[in-house]
Design a protein around this motif. Structure first.
Motif, PDB file in Angstrom:
ATOM      1  N   LEU A 262       1.011  -1.339  -0.112  1.00  0.00           N
ATOM      2  CA  LEU A 262       0.053  -0.010  -0.264  1.00  0.00           C
ATOM      3  C   LEU A 262       0.894   1.174  -0.056  1.00  0.00           C
ATOM      4  N   GLU A 266       1.060   4.047  -2.836  1.00  0.00           N
ATOM      5  CA  GLU A 266       0.626   5.711  -2.531  1.00  0.00           C
ATOM      6  C   GLU A 266       1.624   6.436  -2.786  1.00  0.00           C
ATOM      7  N   PHE A 276      -4.884  -1.904  -6.098  1.00  0.00           N
ATOM      8  CA  PHE A 276      -5.743  -1.391  -4.789  1.00  0.00           C
ATOM      9  C   PHE A 276      -6.831  -2.433  -4.508  1.00  0.00           C
ATOM     10  N   LEU A 279      -5.775  -5.324  -2.583  1.00  0.00           N
ATOM     11  CA  LEU A 279      -5.684  -4.973  -1.188  1.00  0.00           C
ATOM     12  C   LEU A 279      -6.830  -5.024  -0.478  1.00  0.00           C
ATOM     13  N   VAL A 297      -7.305   2.506   1.315  1.00  0.00           N
ATOM     14  CA  VAL A 297      -7.379   1.959  -0.141  1.00  0.00           C
ATOM     15  C   VAL A 297      -8.688   2.783  -0.747  1.00  0.00           C
ATOM     16  N   GLN A 300      -7.998   6.228  -1.890  1.00  0.00           N
ATOM     17  CA  GLN A 300      -7.053   6.251  -3.050  1.00  0.00           C
ATOM     18  C   GLN A 300      -7.958   6.122  -4.292  1.00  0.00           C
TER      19      GLN A 300
END
Length: 370
Positions: A262, A266, A276, A279, A297, A300
């Motif tokens: 992660l 990022e 993503f 995850l 997540v 994002q």
């Protein structure tokens, strides 16, 4: 006694005269067996030269003994011939001789050094079927005996080969050797090295190289699609490597690779959405669901999709429902994400996704009642 000596002297003189005569010589020669001295022609004394085409034919027939015997008498000792010869050594079960053989060949024929990457490739991925361990022995012998003879391209090919057998120590040593020659690994070499370590589930080594790839030094020269595919592969391996915490798990043996993944995502300018989502699916598999991971997540993903004017992927919404339907989740957010799934025109959730969401709700209900 004097008479005996006189007779001996007479017989000696008579014999000397007789055997000196031509008639007696011819008689003796006729009585002896005729032995024809077999002379060796000059063509048989000097080894017959072999052509490269004949070497290729022997190699195609897998007559590796002939291939090996032909090397000293080849008309032209090329890089292709060297590759076939070391492959013959590999096939004959003599991998521990390959490093010294290559070192001697390059010492006597320096022009071969420029094409050694072809020889290393032939050794790492032989065209014949040989035991994997034999290849490993050959690569290590090449490293021990001839690494200083390798050109920069051959060093990189050897480093990639070692990453595929999870030899992190030799990969690092070869990268240092490359730096000492004033060179740095190419983009393709780093990508293949990461793929090699990922194939061996060595996430520590893979992430070490992957961080170099996503750094500013490489982003400008790296095709975005290939980088995103590599990062997605790393996210898949990282999310599968983690062990959900529970009474039977060993916390000391568990490392949150997904969290490191992660952080890497990022820091990317254009991270892949699929990574993503993987995850998020990892967060949904935890017991209870990892709401902290899911929140970061989701933030994002919403930033990325809002810039493109789209909605969250269906798979991401399903994972968010599972996380927030758990005992540690936010029920309101679970309902909101489920509503997003119903309103999404992208794709319908699969049967397994529906079962997963229902199971999460049932498990959370049981824990609240218990």
């Amino acid at each position: 006694p004097e008479t005996q000596e006189f007779y001996l002297f007479c017989f000696f003189c008579l014999g000397f005269v007789l055997f000196r005569s031509q008639a007696v010589k011819r008689l003796v020669q006729c009585m002896q067996p005729k032995v024809q001295a077999k002379g060796t022609p000059l063509a048989e004394k000097v080894p017959r030269r072999r052509s490269l085409s004949r070497l290729s034919m022997d190699f195609a027939k897998q007559d590796f003994t002939e291939v090996l015997a032909a090397w000293p008498v080849l008309e032209e000792q090329t890089a292709e011939a060297l590759s076939m010869t070391v492959t013959a050594l590999l096939a004959l079960g003599r991998p521990e001789e390959i490093g010294l053989f290559i070192a001697k060949a390059v010492a006597t024929m320096p022009y071969l050094r420029d094409a050694l990457h072809l020889t290393v490739s032939a050794l790492a991925e032989p065209t014949i079927e040989v035991p994997r361990q034999r290849i490993v022995v050959a690569l290590r012998d090449l490293y021990d005996q001839a690494r200083n003879e390798l050109n920069p391209q051959a060093i990189q090919v050897l480093a990639v080969s070692f990453s595929r057998v999870n030899d992190e120590q030799r990969v690092n040593a070869l990268m240092q050797l490359l730096s000492s020659k004033g060179q740095s690994a190419t983009r393709d070499t780093l990508i293949k090295t990461v793929q090699g370590f990922l194939g061996c589930k060595n996430l520590d080594a893979a992430f070490g190289v992957l961080h170099r790839l996503v750094s500013a030094e490489f982003v400008g020269n790296l095709q975005l699609a290939s980088l995103q595919r590599l990062v997605t592969d790393a996210a898949r391996v990282a999310s599968e490597a983690d062990v959900p915490e529970g009474e039977h798990s060993d916390p000391a043996a568990t490392r949150d690779w997904s969290w490191e993944m992660l952080e890497l995502l990022e820091n990317m300018e254009e991270a892949p959405v699929e990574a993503f989502t993987l995850l998020l699916e990892w967060a949904a598999r935890q017991n209870p669901g990892d709401t902290e991971m899911a929140s970061r997540v989701e933030q994002q993903l919403r930033t990325m999709t809002s810039c493109n004017g789209g909605a969250l992927p269906t798979k991401a919404c399903v994972a968010l429902v599972q996380v927030h339907a758990s005992v540690s989740g936010n029920q309101a957010k679970a309902h909101a994400c489920f509503k997003d799934i119903l309103e999404s025109a992208e794709e319908e959730p699969t049967d397994s996704a529906l079962v997963g969401m229902i199971t999460s709700c049932i498990e959370a209900k049981k824990q609240r009642l218990g």
